[in-house]
Design a protein around this motif. Structure first.
Motif, short mmCIF file in Angstrom:
data_model
loop_
_atom_site.label_atom_id
_atom_site.label_comp_id
_atom_site.label_asym_id
_atom_site.label_seq_id
_atom_site.Cartn_x
_atom_site.Cartn_y
_atom_site.Cartn_z
N ARG A 182 0.85 -1.20 0.00
CA ARG A 182 0.00 0.00 0.00
C ARG A 182 0.88 1.24 0.00
N LYS A 183 0.47 2.22 -0.74
CA LYS A 183 1.29 3.42 -0.89
C LYS A 183 0.94 4.49 0.14
N ARG A 184 -0.25 4.44 0.70
CA ARG A 184 -0.62 5.47 1.67
C ARG A 184 0.23 5.34 2.93
N TRP A 185 0.61 6.49 3.48
CA TRP A 185 1.49 6.51 4.64
C TRP A 185 0.72 6.77 5.92
N HIS A 199 9.79 20.64 13.56
CA HIS A 199 10.15 19.34 14.14
C HIS A 199 9.20 18.25 13.64
N VAL A 200 7.91 18.51 13.61
CA VAL A 200 6.93 17.52 13.13
C VAL A 200 7.20 17.18 11.68
N VAL A 201 7.42 18.20 10.85
CA VAL A 201 7.67 17.98 9.43
C VAL A 201 8.95 17.18 9.23
N ALA A 202 10.00 17.53 9.97
CA ALA A 202 11.28 16.83 9.84
C ALA A 202 11.15 15.35 10.21
N GLU A 203 10.34 15.05 11.21
CA GLU A 203 10.14 13.66 11.62
C GLU A 203 9.47 12.86 10.49
N VAL A 204 8.47 13.45 9.86
CA VAL A 204 7.77 12.74 8.78
C VAL A 204 8.69 12.58 7.57
N ARG A 205 9.44 13.62 7.23
CA ARG A 205 10.38 13.52 6.10
C ARG A 205 11.40 12.41 6.34
N ALA A 206 11.96 12.35 7.54
CA ALA A 206 12.97 11.34 7.84
C ALA A 206 12.37 9.93 7.75
N ARG A 207 11.16 9.77 8.24
CA ARG A 207 10.52 8.45 8.23
C ARG A 207 10.23 7.98 6.81
N LEU A 208 9.71 8.88 5.97
CA LEU A 208 9.40 8.50 4.60
C LEU A 208 10.65 8.32 3.76
N SER A 209 11.67 9.13 4.04
CA SER A 209 12.94 8.98 3.33
C SER A 209 13.54 7.61 3.61
N ALA A 210 13.45 7.18 4.87
CA ALA A 210 13.98 5.86 5.24
C ALA A 210 13.20 4.73 4.58
N ARG A 211 11.96 5.03 4.16
CA ARG A 211 11.12 4.02 3.49
C ARG A 211 11.24 4.10 1.98
N GLY A 212 12.18 4.93 1.48
CA GLY A 212 12.48 4.92 0.05
C GLY A 212 11.92 6.07 -0.76
N VAL A 213 11.28 7.07 -0.13
CA VAL A 213 10.76 8.22 -0.87
C VAL A 213 11.91 9.17 -1.18
N ASP A 251 8.03 20.72 -0.19
CA ASP A 251 7.21 20.58 -1.40
C ASP A 251 7.18 19.13 -1.85
N ASN A 252 8.32 18.46 -1.86
CA ASN A 252 8.36 17.05 -2.26
C ASN A 252 7.57 16.18 -1.29
N LEU A 253 7.66 16.50 0.00
CA LEU A 253 6.90 15.74 0.99
C LEU A 253 5.40 15.88 0.77
N LEU A 254 4.94 17.10 0.60
CA LEU A 254 3.51 17.34 0.43
C LEU A 254 2.99 16.71 -0.86
N ARG A 255 3.77 16.79 -1.91
CA ARG A 255 3.34 16.16 -3.17
C ARG A 255 3.22 14.64 -3.02
N GLU A 256 4.15 14.04 -2.30
CA GLU A 256 4.08 12.60 -2.06
C GLU A 256 2.82 12.25 -1.24
N LEU A 257 2.53 13.04 -0.24
CA LEU A 257 1.36 12.75 0.61
C LEU A 257 0.06 12.93 -0.15
N VAL A 258 0.00 13.91 -1.06
CA VAL A 258 -1.21 14.12 -1.85
C VAL A 258 -1.34 13.06 -2.94
N LEU A 259 -0.24 12.77 -3.65
CA LEU A 259 -0.28 11.79 -4.72
C LEU A 259 -0.59 10.40 -4.20
N SER A 260 -0.18 10.10 -2.98
CA SER A 260 -0.44 8.78 -2.40
C SER A 260 -1.81 8.73 -1.71
N THR A 261 -2.55 9.84 -1.76
CA THR A 261 -3.85 10.01 -1.09
C THR A 261 -3.76 9.81 0.42
#
Length: 252
Positions: free
Chosen positions: A140-143, A195-209, A227-237
């Motif tokens: 599943r692509k949704r995070w 801090h919240v944004v950085a935590e999400v970026r680090a987690r998704l980066s570690a998962r291959g985004v 911008d890349n984080l938000l686009r990934e979250l929107v594109l993945s619904t």
């Protein structure tokens, strides 16, 4: 908190059918020449109610009509309807055809508020992807986001969820001010948002985004990582337009 959204697809339905979804309800209607759906504020007189408590929304703000094998949206209200890519549809303009798949409509209301009306036109396959019996299983692509992370990212990425043309994240400071209005009991500051944004970026980066760390985007970084984080979250619904309801408790 996840809200139902047509951006994630629809159950199997008759090809050519349209699904309409607002915060007030959902309607599925099959294709038939001349068939019309009305939408607006006056719940007893329309098939889909939108902006029920907003007096700037017209009682019948628009219609969706099936003609010549397509669904056409027309504005009959006083304020424009915004389509993707910031196109505005004004009263008495020629109707606009909806393409197969998902289209969000934003009905303008008071104090620059926009009320979401989601449309989904079912394609030839009945709204479901074609069978791929031998294809390799994909995860599943949704995070997963915590409630706090979801709220922060909806606030930060509201322009993306509004389908603005070339959206950018709002500033950390502005996001902190909005969050403080939404949750006055919480000590929201720009550093906490970061801090919240950085935590999400680090987690998704570690998962291959890709594109969520500085080394992957180059200098100057600017807003590229967010911008890349938000686009990934929107594109993945993971984030969808109906999540904007989280901002409806803002004063004035």
């Amino acid at each position: 908190m996840n809200h139902e959204s047509l951006a994630r697809g629809v159950p199997r339905a008759v090809p050519g059918a349209v699904v309409a979804l607002s915060l007030s309800g959902k309607l599925v209607l099959g294709p038939a020449e001349g068939r019309t759906i009305r939408f607006g504020r006056n719940r007893p007189a329309v098939e889909v109610c939108v902006g029920e408590t907003d007096l700037q929304v017209s009682r019948t703000h628009g219609t969706l009509t099936h003609l010549d094998g397509q669904w056409w949206v027309r504005n009959t209200g006083r304020l424009p309807i915004r389509l993707p890519r910031t196109r505005l549809l004004f009263r008495d303009e020629d109707p606009v055809p909806l393409q197969e798949g998902y289209t969000p409509l934003f009905v303008r209301g008071s104090r620059d508020r926009e009320h979401l009306l989601e449309m989904y036109v079912v394609g030839w396959n009945g709204g479901q992807p074609a069978a791929q019996h031998d294809a390799e299983t994909q995860p599943r692509k949704r995070w997963h986001l915590s409630p706090e992370e979801q709220l922060v990212l909806v606030v930060l990425g509201q322009r993306y969820l509004l389908h603005e043309s070339n959206p950018q994240p709002i500033s950390r400071q502005h996001a902190a001010e909005i969050l403080a209005d939404l949750q006055p009991e919480v000590n929201w500051r720009a550093k906490r948002v970061e801090h919240v944004v950085a935590e999400v970026r680090a987690r998704l980066s570690a998962r291959g985004v890709h594109g969520l760390v500085r080394d992957e985007v180059g200098e100057p970084v600017g807003n590229a990582l967010t911008d890349n984080l938000l686009r990934e979250l929107v594109l993945s619904t993971t984030l969808v337009p109906t999540d904007l309801v989280m901002l409806d408790t803002l004063p004035g």
